[in-house]
Motif scaffolding. Sequence first.
Motif, PDB file in Angstrom:
ATOM      1  N   MET A 194       0.846  -1.165   0.000  1.00 23.64           N
ATOM      2  CA  MET A 194       0.000   0.000   0.000  1.00 23.64           C
ATOM      3  C   MET A 194       0.899   1.238   0.000  1.00 23.64           C
ATOM      4  O   MET A 194       1.894   1.299   0.704  1.00 23.64           O
ATOM      5  N   SER A 195       0.507   2.214  -0.747  1.00 23.78           N
ATOM      6  CA  SER A 195       1.316   3.425  -0.870  1.00 23.78           C
ATOM      7  C   SER A 195       1.152   4.314   0.367  1.00 23.78           C
ATOM      8  O   SER A 195       0.127   4.266   1.057  1.00 23.78           O
ATOM      9  N   PRO A 196       2.150   5.139   0.638  1.00 31.82           N
ATOM     10  CA  PRO A 196       2.035   6.039   1.793  1.00 31.82           C
ATOM     11  C   PRO A 196       0.890   7.041   1.645  1.00 31.82           C
ATOM     12  O   PRO A 196       0.282   7.439   2.640  1.00 31.82           O
ATOM     13  N   ASN A 197       0.579   7.428   0.418  1.00 34.17           N
ATOM     14  CA  ASN A 197      -0.524   8.352   0.180  1.00 34.17           C
ATOM     15  C   ASN A 197      -1.850   7.726   0.621  1.00 34.17           C
ATOM     16  O   ASN A 197      -2.670   8.371   1.266  1.00 34.17           O
ATOM     17  N   ARG A 198      -2.050   6.465   0.286  1.00 35.19           N
ATOM     18  CA  ARG A 198      -3.289   5.775   0.687  1.00 35.19           C
ATOM     19  C   ARG A 198      -3.363   5.578   2.194  1.00 35.19           C
ATOM     20  O   ARG A 198      -4.423   5.742   2.792  1.00 35.19           O
ATOM     21  N   VAL A 199      -2.253   5.222   2.802  1.00 41.28           N
ATOM     22  CA  VAL A 199      -2.231   5.060   4.261  1.00 41.28           C
ATOM     23  C   VAL A 199      -2.555   6.388   4.934  1.00 41.28           C
ATOM     24  O   VAL A 199      -3.323   6.438   5.908  1.00 41.28           O
ATOM     25  N   TYR A 200      -2.000   7.462   4.430  1.00 38.36           N
ATOM     26  CA  TYR A 200      -2.221   8.802   4.970  1.00 38.36           C
ATOM     27  C   TYR A 200      -3.711   9.155   4.955  1.00 38.36           C
ATOM     28  O   TYR A 200      -4.290   9.523   5.976  1.00 38.36           O
ATOM     29  N   TRP A 201      -4.346   9.016   3.799  1.00 40.42           N
ATOM     30  CA  TRP A 201      -5.746   9.399   3.690  1.00 40.42           C
ATOM     31  C   TRP A 201      -6.675   8.393   4.352  1.00 40.42           C
ATOM     32  O   TRP A 201      -7.729   8.762   4.887  1.00 40.42           O
ATOM     33  N   LEU A 202      -6.323   7.130   4.352  1.00 30.57           N
ATOM     34  CA  LEU A 202      -7.120   6.126   5.058  1.00 30.57           C
ATOM     35  C   LEU A 202      -7.090   6.383   6.566  1.00 30.57           C
ATOM     36  O   LEU A 202      -8.080   6.142   7.262  1.00 30.57           O
ATOM     37  N   SER A 203      -5.983   6.894   7.063  1.00 27.70           N
ATOM     38  CA  SER A 203      -5.905   7.258   8.481  1.00 27.70           C
ATOM     39  C   SER A 203      -6.908   8.358   8.812  1.00 27.70           C
ATOM     40  O   SER A 203      -7.530   8.340   9.875  1.00 27.70           O
ATOM     41  N   PHE A 204      -7.079   9.302   7.907  1.00 30.31           N
ATOM     42  CA  PHE A 204      -8.069  10.354   8.134  1.00 30.31           C
ATOM     43  C   PHE A 204      -9.488   9.802   8.090  1.00 30.31           C
ATOM     44  O   PHE A 204     -10.366  10.265   8.819  1.00 30.31           O
ATOM     45  N   VAL A 205      -9.743   8.815   7.240  1.00 30.72           N
ATOM     46  CA  VAL A 205     -11.058   8.172   7.219  1.00 30.72           C
ATOM     47  C   VAL A 205     -11.332   7.531   8.577  1.00 30.72           C
ATOM     48  O   VAL A 205     -12.412   7.706   9.159  1.00 30.72           O
ATOM     49  N   CYS A 206     -10.360   6.790   9.093  1.00 26.78           N
ATOM     50  CA  CYS A 206     -10.529   6.135  10.400  1.00 26.78           C
ATOM     51  C   CYS A 206     -10.737   7.159  11.508  1.00 26.78           C
ATOM     52  O   CYS A 206     -11.600   6.989  12.369  1.00 26.78           O
ATOM     53  N   PHE A 207      -9.938   8.224  11.496  1.00 27.07           N
ATOM     54  CA  PHE A 207     -10.084   9.274  12.499  1.00 27.07           C
ATOM     55  C   PHE A 207     -11.470   9.916  12.435  1.00 27.07           C
ATOM     56  O   PHE A 207     -12.133  10.106  13.456  1.00 27.07           O
ATOM     57  N   GLY A 208     -11.928  10.254  11.231  1.00 17.78           N
ATOM     58  CA  GLY A 208     -13.235  10.891  11.076  1.00 17.78           C
ATOM     59  C   GLY A 208     -14.376   9.993  11.498  1.00 17.78           C
ATOM     60  O   GLY A 208     -15.329  10.437  12.143  1.00 17.78           O
ATOM     61  N   LEU A 209     -14.292   8.705  11.161  1.00 19.67           N
ATOM     62  CA  LEU A 209     -15.333   7.762  11.573  1.00 19.67           C
ATOM     63  C   LEU A 209     -15.379   7.630  13.090  1.00 19.67           C
ATOM     64  O   LEU A 209     -16.457   7.597  13.690  1.00 19.67           O
ATOM     65  N   ALA A 210     -14.221   7.560  13.711  1.00 20.74           N
ATOM     66  CA  ALA A 210     -14.177   7.455  15.175  1.00 20.74           C
ATOM     67  C   ALA A 210     -14.733   8.714  15.836  1.00 20.74           C
ATOM     68  O   ALA A 210     -15.473   8.636  16.822  1.00 20.74           O
ATOM     69  N   ALA A 211     -14.381   9.878  15.309  1.00 19.11           N
ATOM     70  CA  ALA A 211     -14.879  11.136  15.874  1.00 19.11           C
ATOM     71  C   ALA A 211     -16.396  11.242  15.732  1.00 19.11           C
ATOM     72  O   ALA A 211     -17.098  11.622  16.675  1.00 19.11           O
ATOM     73  N   ALA A 212     -16.905  10.894  14.560  1.00 23.48           N
ATOM     74  CA  ALA A 212     -18.353  10.950  14.338  1.00 23.48           C
ATOM     75  C   ALA A 212     -19.081   9.928  15.206  1.00 23.48           C
ATOM     76  O   ALA A 212     -20.148  10.218  15.762  1.00 23.48           O
ATOM     77  N   ALA A 213     -18.522   8.737  15.349  1.00 20.31           N
ATOM     78  CA  ALA A 213     -19.150   7.712  16.179  1.00 20.31           C
ATOM     79  C   ALA A 213     -19.160   8.113  17.646  1.00 20.31           C
ATOM     80  O   ALA A 213     -20.159   7.928  18.348  1.00 20.31           O
ATOM     81  N   SER A 214     -18.064   8.673  18.112  1.00 24.12           N
ATOM     82  CA  SER A 214     -17.990   9.119  19.503  1.00 24.12           C
ATOM     83  C   SER A 214     -19.010  10.229  19.771  1.00 24.12           C
ATOM     84  O   SER A 214     -19.707  10.209  20.791  1.00 24.12           O
ATOM     85  N   ALA A 215     -19.100  11.169  18.875  1.00 26.83           N
ATOM     86  CA  ALA A 215     -20.080  12.242  19.032  1.00 26.83           C
ATOM     87  C   ALA A 215     -21.502  11.684  18.921  1.00 26.83           C
ATOM     88  O   ALA A 215     -22.401  12.138  19.633  1.00 26.83           O
ATOM     89  N   GLY A 216     -21.694  10.703  18.050  1.00 23.53           N
ATOM     90  CA  GLY A 216     -23.010  10.080  17.920  1.00 23.53           C
ATOM     91  C   GLY A 216     -23.459   9.413  19.210  1.00 23.53           C
ATOM     92  O   GLY A 216     -24.626   9.518  19.606  1.00 23.53           O
ATOM     93  N   VAL A 217     -22.545   8.738  19.885  1.00 26.20           N
ATOM     94  CA  VAL A 217     -22.874   8.121  21.173  1.00 26.20           C
ATOM     95  C   VAL A 217     -23.244   9.192  22.194  1.00 26.20           C
ATOM     96  O   VAL A 217     -24.205   9.032  22.951  1.00 26.20           O
ATOM     97  N   ASP A 218     -22.500  10.284  22.195  1.00 26.35           N
ATOM     98  CA  ASP A 218     -22.813  11.377  23.119  1.00 26.35           C
ATOM     99  C   ASP A 218     -24.183  11.980  22.820  1.00 26.35           C
ATOM    100  O   ASP A 218     -24.940  12.299  23.737  1.00 26.35           O
ATOM    101  N   ILE A 219     -24.501  12.118  21.556  1.00 27.19           N
ATOM    102  CA  ILE A 219     -25.802  12.673  21.167  1.00 27.19           C
ATOM    103  C   ILE A 219     -26.928  11.737  21.594  1.00 27.19           C
ATOM    104  O   ILE A 219     -27.962  12.179  22.097  1.00 27.19           O
ATOM    105  N   VAL A 220     -26.741  10.438  21.412  1.00 31.22           N
ATOM    106  CA  VAL A 220     -27.755   9.457  21.820  1.00 31.22           C
ATOM    107  C   VAL A 220     -27.983   9.515  23.327  1.00 31.22           C
ATOM    108  O   VAL A 220     -29.106   9.341  23.801  1.00 31.22           O
ATOM    109  N   HIS A 221     -26.930   9.804  24.075  1.00 30.50           N
ATOM    110  CA  HIS A 221     -27.043   9.886  25.532  1.00 30.50           C
ATOM    111  C   HIS A 221     -27.508  11.260  26.007  1.00 30.50           C
ATOM    112  O   HIS A 221     -27.477  11.546  27.199  1.00 30.50           O
ATOM    113  N   GLY A 222     -27.907  12.122  25.084  1.00 32.22           N
ATOM    114  CA  GLY A 222     -28.522  13.386  25.460  1.00 32.22           C
ATOM    115  C   GLY A 222     -27.654  14.620  25.411  1.00 32.22           C
ATOM    116  O   GLY A 222     -28.104  15.702  25.776  1.00 32.22           O
TER     117      GLY A 222
END
Length: 92
Positions: free
Chosen positions: A1-29
């Motif tokens: 895998m190229s470093p460019n793909r790893v770089y941008w895939l890392s941002f996908v993982c970070f964004g998904l985790a951030a959105a999921a964490s905020a989603g859990v907080d929103i569900v809890h009020g």
Amino acid sequence: MSPNRVYWLSFVCFGLAAAASAGVDIVHGATDIATLVSALGGAVIVAVAVVTLSNPERVDGPTEWGPLVYLVAGSAALYVALTVWEFVSVVL
């Protein structure tokens, strides 16, 4: 895998985790502005990174393995691990 793909895939993982964490907080009020901005920010990061992954010629990224790629990938892995730990602590 190229470093460019790893770089941008890392941002996908970070964004998904951030959105999921905020989603859990929103569900809890939590409807404060910081939680909503976090959810929106995570979604925007995922969208930009997915567009970049689908067409890498549109945006520059690292072409060689170096400290930037390692820092971004390691930070994303740590953030995802902490988010998973948060989810586990909520379930248990």
